[in-house]
Write an enzyme that holds these catalytic residues in place. Sequence first.
Site, PDB file in Angstrom:
ATOM      1  N   ASP A   1       0.845  -1.204   0.000  1.00 17.63           N
ATOM      2  CA  ASP A   1       0.000   0.000   0.000  1.00 17.63           C
ATOM      3  C   ASP A   1       0.881   1.254   0.000  1.00 17.63           C
ATOM      4  O   ASP A   1       0.609   2.230  -0.697  1.00 17.63           O
ATOM      5  CB  ASP A   1      -0.916  -0.011   1.227  1.00 17.63           C
ATOM      6  CG  ASP A   1      -1.657  -1.330   1.336  1.00 17.63           C
ATOM      7  OD1 ASP A   1      -2.482  -1.615   0.459  1.00 17.63           O
ATOM      8  OD2 ASP A   1      -1.384  -2.097   2.274  1.00 17.63           O
TER       9      ASP A   1
ATOM     10  N   HIS B   1      -4.781  -3.304   6.423  1.00 18.11           N
ATOM     11  CA  HIS B   1      -4.591  -3.591   4.993  1.00 18.11           C
ATOM     12  C   HIS B   1      -5.956  -3.986   4.409  1.00 18.11           C
ATOM     13  O   HIS B   1      -6.281  -5.164   4.278  1.00 18.11           O
ATOM     14  CB  HIS B   1      -3.580  -4.718   4.774  1.00 18.11           C
ATOM     15  CG  HIS B   1      -3.551  -5.177   3.342  1.00 18.11           C
ATOM     16  ND1 HIS B   1      -3.050  -4.406   2.323  1.00 18.11           N
ATOM     17  CD2 HIS B   1      -4.013  -6.303   2.752  1.00 18.11           C
ATOM     18  CE1 HIS B   1      -3.193  -5.043   1.181  1.00 18.11           C
ATOM     19  NE2 HIS B   1      -3.780  -6.187   1.403  1.00 18.11           N
TER      20      HIS B   1
HETATM   21  P1  NAX Z   1      -2.442 -18.106  -3.904  1.00 16.86           P
HETATM   22  O1  NAX Z   1      -3.804 -18.670  -3.715  1.00 16.86           O
HETATM   23  O2  NAX Z   1      -1.823 -18.073  -5.266  1.00 16.86           O
HETATM   24  O3  NAX Z   1      -1.409 -18.857  -2.953  1.00 16.86           O
HETATM   25  C1  NAX Z   1      -1.676 -19.139  -1.627  1.00 16.86           C
HETATM   26  C2  NAX Z   1      -1.009 -20.463  -1.305  1.00 16.86           C
HETATM   27  O4  NAX Z   1      -1.153 -20.681   0.089  1.00 16.86           O
HETATM   28  C3  NAX Z   1      -1.634 -21.642  -2.020  1.00 16.86           C
HETATM   29  O5  NAX Z   1      -0.635 -22.339  -2.741  1.00 16.86           O
HETATM   30  C4  NAX Z   1      -2.226 -22.477  -0.892  1.00 16.86           C
HETATM   31  O6  NAX Z   1      -2.152 -23.873  -1.145  1.00 16.86           O
HETATM   32  C5  NAX Z   1      -1.358 -22.061   0.270  1.00 16.86           C
HETATM   33  N1  NAX Z   1      -1.947 -22.289   1.598  1.00 16.86           N
HETATM   34  C6  NAX Z   1      -3.243 -22.190   1.967  1.00 16.86           C
HETATM   35  N2  NAX Z   1      -3.384 -22.525   3.255  1.00 16.86           N
HETATM   36  C7  NAX Z   1      -2.148 -22.810   3.715  1.00 16.86           C
HETATM   37  C8  NAX Z   1      -1.659 -23.238   4.965  1.00 16.86           C
HETATM   38  N3  NAX Z   1      -2.476 -23.445   6.002  1.00 16.86           N
HETATM   39  N4  NAX Z   1      -0.333 -23.465   5.090  1.00 16.86           N
HETATM   40  C9  NAX Z   1       0.497 -23.300   4.045  1.00 16.86           C
HETATM   41  N5  NAX Z   1       0.081 -22.900   2.830  1.00 16.86           N
HETATM   42  C10 NAX Z   1      -1.225 -22.664   2.671  1.00 16.86           C
HETATM   43  O7  NAX Z   1      -2.499 -16.639  -3.268  1.00 16.86           O
HETATM   44  P2  NAX Z   1      -1.464 -15.441  -3.430  1.00 16.86           P
HETATM   45  O8  NAX Z   1      -1.863 -14.612  -4.595  1.00 16.86           O
HETATM   46  O9  NAX Z   1      -0.084 -15.960  -3.365  1.00 16.86           O
HETATM   47  O10 NAX Z   1      -1.814 -14.581  -2.134  1.00 16.86           O
HETATM   48  C11 NAX Z   1      -1.523 -15.074  -0.842  1.00 16.86           C
HETATM   49  C12 NAX Z   1      -2.171 -14.206   0.211  1.00 16.86           C
HETATM   50  O11 NAX Z   1      -1.650 -12.864   0.158  1.00 16.86           O
HETATM   51  C13 NAX Z   1      -3.679 -14.053   0.066  1.00 16.86           C
HETATM   52  O12 NAX Z   1      -4.283 -14.185   1.345  1.00 16.86           O
HETATM   53  C14 NAX Z   1      -3.845 -12.624  -0.438  1.00 16.86           C
HETATM   54  O13 NAX Z   1      -5.098 -12.099  -0.114  1.00 16.86           O
HETATM   55  C15 NAX Z   1      -2.716 -11.952   0.300  1.00 16.86           C
HETATM   56  N6  NAX Z   1      -2.275 -10.648  -0.198  1.00 16.86           N
HETATM   57  C16 NAX Z   1      -1.890  -9.726   0.730  1.00 16.86           C
HETATM   58  C17 NAX Z   1      -1.367  -8.505   0.383  1.00 16.86           C
HETATM   59  C18 NAX Z   1      -0.928  -7.524   1.417  1.00 16.86           C
HETATM   60  O14 NAX Z   1      -0.545  -6.411   1.035  1.00 16.86           O
HETATM   61  N7  NAX Z   1      -0.943  -7.825   2.721  1.00 16.86           N
HETATM   62  C19 NAX Z   1      -1.277  -8.092  -1.043  1.00 16.86           C
HETATM   63  C20 NAX Z   1      -1.263  -9.249  -1.990  1.00 16.86           C
HETATM   64  C21 NAX Z   1      -2.170 -10.401  -1.636  1.00 16.86           C
HETATM   65  O15 NAX Z   1      -3.465 -10.141  -2.109  1.00 16.86           O
END
Ligand code: NAX
Length: 323
Positions: A157, A185
């Site tokens: 952000d 966020h």
């Molecule tokens: P993806 O869905 O591509 O990847 C997430 C991965 O986490 C998947 O491979 C899934 O299998 C794995 N996962 C789920 N539960 C798990 C657990 N208990 N232990 C280990 N792995 C687990 O999502 P991606 O685009 O990489 O985003 C990841 C997270 O970042 C999401 O929650 C998203 O909302 C968040 N974000 C946060 C941002 C921030 O500024 N704080 C910005 C970017 C992003 O949107």
Amino acid sequence: MPKTVTITGAAGQIGYQLAFRIASGQLLGAGEKINLNLLEITPALDALKGVAMELEDCAFEALSEISISDDPSIAFMDSDYAFLVGAKPRGPGMERSDLLQENAKIFSAQGKAINENASRDIKVLVVGNPANTNALIAMSNAPDIDKSAFTAMMRLDHNRALAQLASHLKCHSSELSNMTIWGNHSTTQYPDVSNLKLNGKNIASSLDITWVKDDFIPRVQNRGAEIIKARGLSSAASAASAAIDHMRDWTVDTKTDDWVSMAIPSDGSYGVSEGIIYSFPVTCENGSYSIIQNLEIDEFSMASMKLTEKELLEERAAIEELL
Ligand code: NAX
């Protein structure tokens, strides 16, 4: 001794960017050896194996060992730096409270695993959403680790806001300083330009206030949705880049004449309720951060800061029993 870096959700979009950038030395420098501990859920282990194979194929100078696992106690073993990226996404028909509950389970288990296995000096950055409240849950489940070790990511952000300002002011973002993102966020975050400087000179009073309120603030608050609309996928490379910025600044010192935005456990500064993971302007020195104090807060800023605080208090209330 190599440092151990844990990435959860390492087979996902952000993890796939993050692992390679860290292994190439962009976090600690190419001369600093690291071990990478990658965590995924069981169904994603095959994909994770592929990520590990590609990491090997890069023959990175900084990368010592790679471990892949679906067990948090293995992934957090001796961890010095943890990027908590993996989270449960919001499914169709899922209420916000369900999302909070589902993620609360993940982050309480990971907090416990950090407590039992990680280095006592670990630095934790939560990226997985709802990031601030997930960080609060992990922190609450790791009573033997200093609370200040738990942070959530606002740097994307922060960087987005600088990019919008640079475009508006027709300058480079590196010429801008002293901008703050306050709060959560989420779309309630408050991008605050009251102290903005261009090449060290305060320019807040010369900004077009209508542009700030009607364009800049909502644009930064909704940038994630704008990226999804354009790309068909949520921000990934920019999120990984911001995660590295956050952790590197926390580890190495920040510039003394500027600050960065980090969501950290509130100590009550600026009247923000203690304990919630709220974004403040901070500087980092010797591996610790401190909140910039005594900034003047006008009525608009205070109202905006309270609004985003209210959302975080509501999120905390929804998962109170897990704290
Ligand atoms: P993806 O869905 O591509 O990847 C997430 C991965 O986490 C998947 O491979 C899934 O299998 C794995 N996962 C789920 N539960 C798990 C657990 N208990 N232990 C280990 N792995 C687990 O999502 P991606 O685009 O990489 O985003 C990841 C997270 O970042 C999401 O929650 C998203 O909302 C968040 N974000 C946060 C941002 C921030 O500024 N704080 C910005 C970017 C992003 O949107």
